[in-house]
Design a protein around this motif. Structure first.
Motif, PDB file in Angstrom:
ATOM      1  N   ALA A  88     -30.980  90.269  79.084  1.00 43.42           N
ATOM      2  CA  ALA A  88     -32.096  90.793  79.886  1.00 43.42           C
ATOM      3  C   ALA A  88     -32.861  89.685  80.605  1.00 43.42           C
ATOM      4  N   ASP A  89     -32.972  88.505  79.934  1.00 44.74           N
ATOM      5  CA  ASP A  89     -33.726  87.429  80.594  1.00 44.74           C
ATOM      6  C   ASP A  89     -32.829  86.464  81.371  1.00 44.74           C
ATOM      7  N   GLY A  90     -31.522  86.765  81.393  1.00 45.56           N
ATOM      8  CA  GLY A  90     -30.603  85.977  82.205  1.00 45.56           C
ATOM      9  C   GLY A  90     -30.032  84.752  81.534  1.00 45.56           C
ATOM     10  N   SER A  91     -30.383  84.491  80.265  1.00 48.16           N
ATOM     11  CA  SER A  91     -29.862  83.301  79.574  1.00 48.16           C
ATOM     12  C   SER A  91     -28.479  83.535  78.993  1.00 48.16           C
ATOM     13  N   VAL A  92     -28.065  84.783  78.895  1.00 48.36           N
ATOM     14  CA  VAL A  92     -26.736  85.145  78.396  1.00 48.36           C
ATOM     15  C   VAL A  92     -26.053  85.989  79.457  1.00 48.36           C
ATOM     16  N   ARG A  93     -24.805  85.678  79.724  1.00 50.12           N
ATOM     17  CA  ARG A  93     -24.103  86.406  80.776  1.00 50.12           C
ATOM     18  C   ARG A  93     -23.804  87.840  80.332  1.00 50.12           C
ATOM     19  N   PRO A  94     -23.617  88.758  81.251  1.00 51.85           N
ATOM     20  CA  PRO A  94     -23.359  90.153  80.872  1.00 51.85           C
ATOM     21  C   PRO A  94     -21.957  90.362  80.305  1.00 51.85           C
ATOM     22  N   PHE A  95     -21.875  91.052  79.190  1.00 54.13           N
ATOM     23  CA  PHE A  95     -20.620  91.499  78.582  1.00 54.13           C
ATOM     24  C   PHE A  95     -20.987  92.545  77.547  1.00 54.13           C
ATOM     25  N   ASP A  96     -19.982  93.150  76.918  1.00 53.00           N
ATOM     26  CA  ASP A  96     -20.215  94.213  75.938  1.00 53.00           C
ATOM     27  C   ASP A  96     -20.657  93.597  74.614  1.00 53.00           C
ATOM     28  N   ALA A  97     -21.964  93.568  74.374  1.00 54.24           N
ATOM     29  CA  ALA A  97     -22.517  92.907  73.190  1.00 54.24           C
ATOM     30  C   ALA A  97     -22.053  93.572  71.903  1.00 54.24           C
ATOM     31  N   GLU A  98     -21.982  94.889  71.886  1.00 51.64           N
ATOM     32  CA  GLU A  98     -21.607  95.591  70.656  1.00 51.64           C
ATOM     33  C   GLU A  98     -20.171  95.261  70.253  1.00 51.64           C
ATOM     34  N   MET A  99     -19.250  95.315  71.212  1.00 48.93           N
ATOM     35  CA  MET A  99     -17.853  95.021  70.881  1.00 48.93           C
ATOM     36  C   MET A  99     -17.682  93.559  70.466  1.00 48.93           C
ATOM     37  N   PHE A 100     -18.428  92.658  71.104  1.00 43.16           N
ATOM     38  CA  PHE A 100     -18.356  91.246  70.739  1.00 43.16           C
ATOM     39  C   PHE A 100     -18.798  91.042  69.290  1.00 43.16           C
ATOM     40  N   VAL A 101     -19.879  91.705  68.894  1.00 40.16           N
ATOM     41  CA  VAL A 101     -20.387  91.553  67.530  1.00 40.16           C
ATOM     42  C   VAL A 101     -19.381  92.081  66.518  1.00 40.16           C
ATOM     43  N   PHE A 102     -18.772  93.231  66.780  1.00 40.31           N
ATOM     44  CA  PHE A 102     -17.762  93.746  65.860  1.00 40.31           C
ATOM     45  C   PHE A 102     -16.549  92.820  65.790  1.00 40.31           C
ATOM     46  N   TYR A 103     -16.172  92.272  66.919  1.00 40.94           N
ATOM     47  CA  TYR A 103     -15.041  91.338  66.969  1.00 40.94           C
ATOM     48  C   TYR A 103     -15.311  90.105  66.118  1.00 40.94           C
ATOM     49  N   VAL A 104     -16.488  89.509  66.285  1.00 44.87           N
ATOM     50  CA  VAL A 104     -16.788  88.261  65.594  1.00 44.87           C
ATOM     51  C   VAL A 104     -17.025  88.492  64.097  1.00 44.87           C
ATOM     52  N   THR A 105     -17.741  89.557  63.737  1.00 45.63           N
ATOM     53  CA  THR A 105     -17.957  89.806  62.306  1.00 45.63           C
ATOM     54  C   THR A 105     -16.633  90.102  61.607  1.00 45.63           C
ATOM     55  N   GLY A 106     -15.724  90.785  62.298  1.00 44.68           N
ATOM     56  CA  GLY A 106     -14.396  91.003  61.726  1.00 44.68           C
ATOM     57  C   GLY A 106     -13.648  89.693  61.523  1.00 44.68           C
ATOM     58  N   ALA A 107     -13.758  88.797  62.509  1.00 43.62           N
ATOM     59  CA  ALA A 107     -13.081  87.501  62.399  1.00 43.62           C
ATOM     60  C   ALA A 107     -13.617  86.692  61.226  1.00 43.62           C
ATOM     61  N   ILE A 108     -14.937  86.722  61.023  1.00 47.39           N
ATOM     62  CA  ILE A 108     -15.540  85.952  59.934  1.00 47.39           C
ATOM     63  C   ILE A 108     -15.115  86.499  58.578  1.00 47.39           C
ATOM     64  N   THR A 109     -15.186  87.822  58.406  1.00 47.07           N
ATOM     65  CA  THR A 109     -14.799  88.394  57.112  1.00 47.07           C
ATOM     66  C   THR A 109     -13.313  88.179  56.845  1.00 47.07           C
ATOM     67  N   HIS A 110     -12.503  88.275  57.882  1.00 39.46           N
ATOM     68  CA  HIS A 110     -11.067  88.043  57.690  1.00 39.46           C
ATOM     69  C   HIS A 110     -10.805  86.598  57.292  1.00 39.46           C
ATOM     70  N   PHE A 111     -11.468  85.653  57.964  1.00 42.76           N
ATOM     71  CA  PHE A 111     -11.245  84.251  57.632  1.00 42.76           C
ATOM     72  C   PHE A 111     -11.725  83.936  56.215  1.00 42.76           C
ATOM     73  N   ALA A 112     -12.866  84.503  55.825  1.00 41.46           N
ATOM     74  CA  ALA A 112     -13.382  84.244  54.479  1.00 41.46           C
ATOM     75  C   ALA A 112     -12.365  84.652  53.418  1.00 41.46           C
ATOM     76  N   ALA A 113     -11.661  85.751  53.659  1.00 41.74           N
ATOM     77  CA  ALA A 113     -10.645  86.206  52.704  1.00 41.74           C
ATOM     78  C   ALA A 113      -9.360  85.385  52.801  1.00 41.74           C
ATOM     79  N   ALA A 114      -9.053  84.925  54.013  1.00 44.55           N
ATOM     80  CA  ALA A 114      -7.760  84.266  54.244  1.00 44.55           C
ATOM     81  C   ALA A 114      -7.819  82.747  54.201  1.00 44.55           C
ATOM     82  N   ALA A 115      -9.006  82.162  54.031  1.00 43.53           N
ATOM     83  CA  ALA A 115      -9.154  80.705  54.143  1.00 43.53           C
ATOM     84  C   ALA A 115      -8.196  79.903  53.255  1.00 43.53           C
ATOM     85  N   PRO A 116      -7.998  80.270  51.965  1.00 45.27           N
ATOM     86  CA  PRO A 116      -7.043  79.493  51.165  1.00 45.27           C
ATOM     87  C   PRO A 116      -5.624  79.521  51.733  1.00 45.27           C
TER      88      PRO A 116
END
Length: 200
Positions: A119-147
């Motif tokens: 909204a204030d122009g410091s972040v470029r426009p994209f689908d924020a909701e899908m990005f958040v689901f993508y990244v949280t999925g990546a983090i939880t997957h890595f936490a389980a798969a790290a070893p």
């Protein structure tokens, strides 16, 4: 048990035996396995919320800092991270009848942080909701798969493996939020020199 066996693979009989109370007492307190599982998810969400709030304790923090806090949570609470990953993968059928989404408020915090920047122009426009689901999925997957990742990539230590993931996560996040190209403040760090050719 829910983290290691999943919802379907865990019975109330297993739980009552493990904690040393009768089945009737367990049912008296929770009513059903679904309600017991809901209580576990509620506790999981509360533990994660504490990390998200800590990321905002002193001053407004970047989305990357919030995701760092999510990483901290995932490695401080490995069973919760494993359970969250299971929930994301196995909830396809139960999702249709779900009455409460325990992580909705936390997901909303991440999305809101991005959207305020958009909204204030410091972040470029994209689908924020899908990005958040993508990244949280990546983090939880890595936490389980790290070893497994550590062994597959021949990393010297677990800590080095986690740090390499964190660095890549921040680079990816900044690239998504601000764009990566001429004039970008994102410094892309190569963890290893490029290979001379395909490995066998």
């Amino acid at each position: 048990m829910f983290a290691e066996r999943g919802f379907a693979g865990t019975s109330l009989r297993d739980v009552s035996a493990a904690i040393g109370i009768s089945m009737s007492s367990l049912i008296h307190h929770f009513g059903s396995k679904e309600r017991l599982y809901g209580a576990v998810l509620e506790r999981l969400a509360a533990s994660l919320e504490a990390y998200v709030k800590a990321a905002h304790a002193d001053e407004p923090q970047s989305v990357a800092d919030m995701l760092d806090a999510f990483c901290d949570w995932a490695f401080d609470h490995e069973h919760y991270a494993q359970l969250l990953l299971r929930e994301l993968m196995e909830n396809r059928v139960r999702a249709q009848a779900a009455r409460k989404w325990h992580l909705a408020q936390i997901i909303g915090s991440y999305v809101g942080q991005i959207q305020r920047g958009q909204a204030d122009g410091s972040v470029r426009p994209f689908d924020a909701e899908m990005f958040v689901f993508y990244v949280t999925g990546a983090i939880t997957h890595f936490a389980a798969a790290a070893p497994t990742v550590q062994r597959m990539l021949g990393m010297a230590s677990f800590d080095e493996t986690v740090e390499r993931f964190r660095r890549t996560l921040r680079e990816t996040t900044f690239a998504m939020l601000r764009g990566c190209g001429p004039g970008s403040d994102v410094e892309v760090i190569s963890a290893r020199p490029p290979s001379d050719g395909p490995s066998s």
